[in-house]
Design a protein around this motif. Structure first.
Motif, PDB file in Angstrom:
ATOM      1  N   UNK A 179       0.844  -1.202   0.000  1.00  0.00           N
ATOM      2  CA  UNK A 179       0.000   0.000   0.000  1.00  0.00           C
ATOM      3  C   UNK A 179       0.872   1.241   0.000  1.00  0.00           C
ATOM      4  N   UNK A 180       0.309   2.341  -0.449  1.00  0.00           N
ATOM      5  CA  UNK A 180       1.046   3.606  -0.422  1.00  0.00           C
ATOM      6  C   UNK A 180       1.062   4.159   1.002  1.00  0.00           C
ATOM      7  N   UNK A 181       2.241   4.659   1.402  1.00  0.00           N
ATOM      8  CA  UNK A 181       2.400   5.179   2.749  1.00  0.00           C
ATOM      9  C   UNK A 181       2.698   6.661   2.812  1.00  0.00           C
ATOM     10  N   UNK A 182       3.276   7.192   1.744  1.00  0.00           N
ATOM     11  CA  UNK A 182       3.566   8.630   1.731  1.00  0.00           C
ATOM     12  C   UNK A 182       3.714   9.104   0.289  1.00  0.00           C
ATOM     13  N   UNK A 183       3.277  10.350   0.048  1.00  0.00           N
ATOM     14  CA  UNK A 183       3.493  10.966  -1.254  1.00  0.00           C
ATOM     15  C   UNK A 183       2.280  11.709  -1.768  1.00  0.00           C
ATOM     16  N   UNK A 184       2.452  12.337  -2.901  1.00  0.00           N
ATOM     17  CA  UNK A 184       1.407  13.172  -3.478  1.00  0.00           C
ATOM     18  C   UNK A 184       0.156  12.371  -3.810  1.00  0.00           C
ATOM     19  N   UNK A 185      -0.971  13.054  -3.695  1.00  0.00           N
ATOM     20  CA  UNK A 185      -2.251  12.459  -4.076  1.00  0.00           C
ATOM     21  C   UNK A 185      -2.819  13.220  -5.275  1.00  0.00           C
ATOM     22  N   UNK A 186      -3.661  12.516  -6.031  1.00  0.00           N
ATOM     23  CA  UNK A 186      -4.400  13.174  -7.105  1.00  0.00           C
ATOM     24  C   UNK A 186      -5.836  12.669  -7.022  1.00  0.00           C
ATOM     25  N   UNK A 187      -6.513  12.535  -8.135  1.00  0.00           N
ATOM     26  CA  UNK A 187      -7.890  12.050  -8.071  1.00  0.00           C
ATOM     27  C   UNK A 187      -7.954  10.537  -7.888  1.00  0.00           C
ATOM     28  N   UNK A 188      -6.793   9.879  -7.936  1.00  0.00           N
ATOM     29  CA  UNK A 188      -6.687   8.462  -7.550  1.00  0.00           C
ATOM     30  C   UNK A 188      -7.556   7.525  -8.382  1.00  0.00           C
ATOM     31  N   UNK A 189      -7.522   7.688  -9.668  1.00  0.00           N
ATOM     32  CA  UNK A 189      -8.166   6.705 -10.542  1.00  0.00           C
ATOM     33  C   UNK A 189      -7.069   6.122 -11.443  1.00  0.00           C
ATOM     34  N   UNK A 190      -6.058   5.570 -10.793  1.00  0.00           N
ATOM     35  CA  UNK A 190      -4.890   5.090 -11.517  1.00  0.00           C
ATOM     36  C   UNK A 190      -5.279   4.111 -12.618  1.00  0.00           C
ATOM     37  N   UNK A 191      -4.682   4.316 -13.769  1.00  0.00           N
ATOM     38  CA  UNK A 191      -4.980   3.456 -14.905  1.00  0.00           C
ATOM     39  C   UNK A 191      -6.256   3.839 -15.627  1.00  0.00           C
ATOM     40  N   UNK A 192      -7.011   4.808 -15.063  1.00  0.00           N
ATOM     41  CA  UNK A 192      -8.293   5.163 -15.669  1.00  0.00           C
ATOM     42  C   UNK A 192      -8.464   6.671 -15.819  1.00  0.00           C
TER      43      UNK A 192
END
Length: 331
Positions: A162-175
């Protein structure tokens, strides 16, 4: 739990290794990975050097070949898989099922990890990849609550990262097609949000405007700092109010819930940021290393040091952090 750190170049790889990463993930200098920016990533010679440096210090190296080729491009993605196998990396991080099928058949001894770009949010999806392609690990998207992560881990046939640290975006990876909509190029096929060739900075009348293929992303007074322009973190006028209409710049920070992730059986904590500097990688890796070590040693007595939080906040987008979807009440 294993600490998996990003490296966009050889100095960053060495910084991550020296700061205590258990594994480092990297990419080739082409569109086969989701951080395809000029000046970033590795040549084959640099990978050889990096793998040797990491292995001598007990650190693993993963290569991300995690974009989706068009049919006519498939030979280039196959070549990337073959090159990674020849270079002696410890695992390939893949998303496209066609590429994964090729890697599974051509290199049956090579460890395959499902990329976050695969967008698998259920144990049924993860287990499909395990049964079909023999993946050894899955990286899950940053859209799940802790409760949902627990359910997935419990029923998954492979270890979960799982991700533990770092930038976020709209989080629809691959889509996500926001960048593709504006430029015709996007992270899923070309490997980059907001390709640099389409970014324009314009200083005029006391303001700095940033545009992506002539779409105005943001405008700030001269002297105000501004991040790399992406559509999801742009400021727009909606209902006569200007602000972050889609996503406010912030970074994920899981220091506070590391013991809970450990109890759930999470196998690895990933740090986002192959586009970041070696200094950033060094600082984040060192803090996450110290926190994970204390989590392993102290158990229920684990405590987050205020200095860790302060230092990570300094390195975060917008100088603010969040637990993201892990604790969203609406979930």
């Amino acid at each position: 739990m294993e600490l998996v750190c990003p490296a966009g170049n050889l100095p960053a790889l060495k910084a991550a290794v020296n700061a205590g990463a258990d594994a480092v993930y990297i990419g080739f200098q082409n569109a086969t990975n989701a951080r395809h920016f000029a000046g970033l990533n590795f040549t084959n010679t640099q990978i050889e050097t990096g793998v040797a440096y990491a292995h001598e210090r007990g650190c693993k190296v993963f290569i991300a070949v995690n974009t989706y080729p068009y049919s006519k491009q498939m030979p280039q993605w196959h070549s990337a898989v073959d090159a990674a196998a020849d270079l002696g990396v410890d695992a390939l991080i893949l998303a496209d099922m066609g590429v994964m099928a090729y890697a599974h058949k051509k290199h049956p001894d090579l460890n395959l990890h499902l990329s976050v770009q695969g967008s698998a949010t259920t144990h049924q999806a993860v287990n499909f990849y395990a049964q079909s392609f023999g993946i050894k690990r899955a990286v899950i998207p940053r859209v799940l609550s802790v409760k949902q992560v627990a359910h997935l881990v419990k029923h998954s046939e492979v270890p979960i990262e799982v991700f533990g640290f770092g930038s976020l975006c709209v989080m629809v990876e691959g889509r996500c097609f926001l960048s593709s909509y504006a430029t015709g190029l996007g992270p899923n096929n070309f490997g980059a949000c907001s390709p640099a060739s389409h970014v324009k900075w314009e200083q005029k009348d006391g303001h700095l405007a940033t545009r992506l293929n002539d779409v105005l992303i943001d405008q700030v007074p001269d002297g105000e700092s501004v991040g790399y322009p992406t559509i999801c973190k742009g400021r727009y006028c909606v209902n006569n109010q200007t602000g972050y209409a889609i996503e406010e710049p912030t970074s994920l920070n899981t220091l506070a819930i590391l013991p809970e992730l450990k109890r759930l059986g999470v196998a690895a904590i990933k740090v986002e940021g192959r586009q970041r500097s070696p200094a950033y990688v060094k600082q984040v890796a060192a803090i996450m290393r110290a926190a994970i070590d204390q989590c392993e040693r102290a158990g229920d007595d684990y405590q987050v040091k205020p200095q860790w939080q302060a230092d990570l906040a300094e390195l975060s987008e917008g100088q603010q952090t969040t637990l993201g979807a892990y604790y969203r009440k609406w979930q």
